[in-house]
Design a protein around this motif. Structure first.
Motif, PDB file in Angstrom:
ATOM      1  N   MET A   1       0.706  -1.118  -0.126  1.00 32.45           N
ATOM      2  CA  MET A   1      -0.040  -0.124   0.112  1.00 32.45           C
ATOM      3  C   MET A   1       0.732   1.219  -0.057  1.00 32.45           C
ATOM      4  SD  MET A   1      -3.172   1.015   2.268  1.00 32.45           S
ATOM      5  CE  MET A   1      -2.849   1.791   3.714  1.00 32.45           C
ATOM      6  N   GLY A   2       1.977   1.273   0.635  1.00 37.36           N
ATOM      7  CA  GLY A   2       2.815   2.453   0.722  1.00 37.36           C
ATOM      8  C   GLY A   2       2.096   3.538   1.614  1.00 37.36           C
ATOM      9  N   MET A   3       3.139   4.489   1.765  1.00 40.13           N
ATOM     10  CA  MET A   3       2.754   5.552   2.366  1.00 40.13           C
ATOM     11  C   MET A   3       2.008   6.838   2.096  1.00 40.13           C
ATOM     12  SD  MET A   3       3.791   4.605   5.600  1.00 40.13           S
ATOM     13  CE  MET A   3       3.736   6.189   6.660  1.00 40.13           C
ATOM     14  N   ALA A   4       2.065   6.878   0.754  1.00 36.64           N
ATOM     15  CA  ALA A   4       1.223   7.865  -0.320  1.00 36.64           C
ATOM     16  C   ALA A   4      -0.237   7.873   0.528  1.00 36.64           C
ATOM     17  CB  ALA A   4       1.415   7.601  -1.714  1.00 36.64           C
ATOM     18  N   PRO A   5      -1.061   6.857   0.721  1.00 35.41           N
ATOM     19  CA  PRO A   5      -2.484   7.100   1.049  1.00 35.41           C
ATOM     20  C   PRO A   5      -2.417   7.830   2.457  1.00 35.41           C
ATOM     21  CG  PRO A   5      -2.295   5.046   0.377  1.00 35.41           C
ATOM     22  CD  PRO A   5      -0.713   5.861   0.360  1.00 35.41           C
ATOM     23  N   ARG A   6      -1.296   7.526   3.372  1.00 34.88           N
ATOM     24  CA  ARG A   6      -1.206   8.288   4.795  1.00 34.88           C
ATOM     25  C   ARG A   6      -0.923   9.813   4.455  1.00 34.88           C
ATOM     26  NH1 ARG A   6      -4.329   4.947   6.254  1.00 34.88           N
ATOM     27  NH2 ARG A   6      -3.715   2.971   7.468  1.00 34.88           N
ATOM     28  N   GLY A   7      -0.158   9.978   3.470  1.00 35.72           N
ATOM     29  CA  GLY A   7       0.449  11.368   3.203  1.00 35.72           C
ATOM     30  C   GLY A   7      -0.884  12.237   2.788  1.00 35.72           C
ATOM     31  N   ARG A   8      -1.699  11.476   1.830  1.00 34.77           N
ATOM     32  CA  ARG A   8      -2.738  12.392   1.429  1.00 34.77           C
ATOM     33  C   ARG A   8      -3.804  12.392   2.460  1.00 34.77           C
ATOM     34  NH1 ARG A   8      -1.890   8.925  -2.985  1.00 34.77           N
ATOM     35  NH2 ARG A   8      -3.284   7.312  -2.303  1.00 34.77           N
ATOM     36  N   GLU A   9      -3.829  11.473   3.441  1.00 36.17           N
ATOM     37  CA  GLU A   9      -4.962  11.575   4.575  1.00 36.17           C
ATOM     38  C   GLU A   9      -4.512  12.593   5.403  1.00 36.17           C
ATOM     39  OE1 GLU A   9      -6.576   8.618   8.171  1.00 36.17           O
ATOM     40  OE2 GLU A   9      -5.199   7.972   6.985  1.00 36.17           O
ATOM     41  N   TRP A  10      -3.089  12.782   5.624  1.00 40.24           N
ATOM     42  CA  TRP A  10      -2.744  13.892   6.513  1.00 40.24           C
ATOM     43  C   TRP A  10      -2.837  15.190   6.260  1.00 40.24           C
ATOM     44  CZ3 TRP A  10      -2.094  15.193  11.245  1.00 40.24           C
ATOM     45  CH2 TRP A  10      -1.230  16.446  11.405  1.00 40.24           C
ATOM     46  N   GLU A  11      -2.819  15.232   4.692  1.00 37.48           N
ATOM     47  CA  GLU A  11      -3.138  16.560   3.862  1.00 37.48           C
ATOM     48  C   GLU A  11      -4.654  17.059   4.217  1.00 37.48           C
ATOM     49  OE1 GLU A  11      -0.992  18.862   2.912  1.00 37.48           O
ATOM     50  OE2 GLU A  11       0.538  17.605   3.813  1.00 37.48           O
ATOM     51  N   ALA A  12      -5.416  15.987   4.150  1.00 36.33           N
ATOM     52  CA  ALA A  12      -6.659  16.195   4.284  1.00 36.33           C
ATOM     53  C   ALA A  12      -7.258  16.595   5.663  1.00 36.33           C
ATOM     54  CB  ALA A  12      -7.702  15.028   3.829  1.00 36.33           C
ATOM     55  N   ILE A  13      -6.440  15.855   6.450  1.00 41.91           N
ATOM     56  CA  ILE A  13      -6.866  16.323   8.023  1.00 41.91           C
ATOM     57  C   ILE A  13      -6.187  17.756   8.141  1.00 41.91           C
ATOM     58  CG2 ILE A  13      -6.171  15.933  10.200  1.00 41.91           C
ATOM     59  CD1 ILE A  13      -6.146  12.791   9.695  1.00 41.91           C
ATOM     60  N   ARG A  14      -5.376  18.176   7.624  1.00 41.47           N
ATOM     61  CA  ARG A  14      -4.775  19.558   7.885  1.00 41.47           C
ATOM     62  C   ARG A  14      -5.711  20.554   7.303  1.00 41.47           C
ATOM     63  NH1 ARG A  14       0.983  20.124   5.714  1.00 41.47           N
ATOM     64  NH2 ARG A  14       0.616  22.226   6.386  1.00 41.47           N
ATOM     65  N   GLU A  15      -6.159  20.130   6.067  1.00 39.62           N
ATOM     66  CA  GLU A  15      -7.119  21.243   5.419  1.00 39.62           C
ATOM     67  C   GLU A  15      -8.612  21.262   6.257  1.00 39.62           C
ATOM     68  OE1 GLU A  15      -9.666  21.234   1.387  1.00 39.62           O
ATOM     69  OE2 GLU A  15      -7.266  20.727   1.135  1.00 39.62           O
ATOM     70  N   GLU A  16      -8.982  20.044   6.808  1.00 42.47           N
ATOM     71  CA  GLU A  16     -10.217  19.912   7.642  1.00 42.47           C
ATOM     72  C   GLU A  16     -10.110  20.765   8.874  1.00 42.47           C
ATOM     73  OE1 GLU A  16     -12.168  16.683  10.324  1.00 42.47           O
ATOM     74  OE2 GLU A  16     -11.237  15.877   8.343  1.00 42.47           O
ATOM     75  N   LEU A  17      -8.689  20.576   9.475  1.00 40.38           N
ATOM     76  CA  LEU A  17      -8.768  21.253  10.682  1.00 40.38           C
ATOM     77  C   LEU A  17      -8.192  22.632  10.752  1.00 40.38           C
ATOM     78  CD1 LEU A  17      -7.483  18.116  12.803  1.00 40.38           C
ATOM     79  CD2 LEU A  17      -9.784  19.027  12.590  1.00 40.38           C
ATOM     80  N   GLY A  18      -7.773  23.041   9.519  1.00 38.54           N
ATOM     81  CA  GLY A  18      -7.180  24.407   9.198  1.00 38.54           C
ATOM     82  C   GLY A  18      -7.965  25.671  10.192  1.00 38.54           C
ATOM     83  N   ALA A  19      -9.162  25.761   9.715  1.00 41.62           N
ATOM     84  CA  ALA A  19     -10.153  26.683  10.233  1.00 41.62           C
ATOM     85  C   ALA A  19     -10.261  26.582  11.826  1.00 41.62           C
ATOM     86  CB  ALA A  19     -11.467  26.765   9.458  1.00 41.62           C
ATOM     87  N   LYS A  20     -10.234  25.456  12.243  1.00 46.95           N
ATOM     88  CA  LYS A  20     -10.505  25.165  13.755  1.00 46.95           C
ATOM     89  C   LYS A  20      -9.278  25.686  14.409  1.00 46.95           C
ATOM     90  CE  LYS A  20     -13.926  21.641  13.259  1.00 46.95           C
ATOM     91  NZ  LYS A  20     -14.349  20.012  13.719  1.00 46.95           N
TER      92      LYS A  20
END
Length: 67
Positions: A1-20
């Motif tokens: 599976m590799g780490m790329a999906p985890r990197g994309r997930e982290w970026e999505a979390i950062r975007e989601e939580l940025g305003a908070k």
């Protein structure tokens, strides 16, 4: 599976939580900051737990035995 999906997930979390996180930084009330911090910490902790469950296979086992 590799780490790329985890990197994309982290970026999505950062975007989601940025305003908070920004709201937390701007909030003068400690009580309201605590209310903002809880959900952010939970989301990050859930990601950290999944990341901690990643297993990495080293078929050479550090032996220098490469194909």
């Amino acid at each position: 599976m590799g780490m790329a999906p985890r990197g994309r997930e982290w970026e999505a979390i950062r975007e989601e939580l940025g305003a908070k996180i920004e709201a937390y930084a701007q909030e003068p009330s400690a009580k309201k900051r605590a209310a903002l911090r809880g959900p952010v910490e939970k989301r990050i902790e859930a990601f950290r737990a999944r990341l901690g469950g990643v297993s990495i296979l080293d078929p050479a086992c550090g032996s220098g035995n490469f194909l």
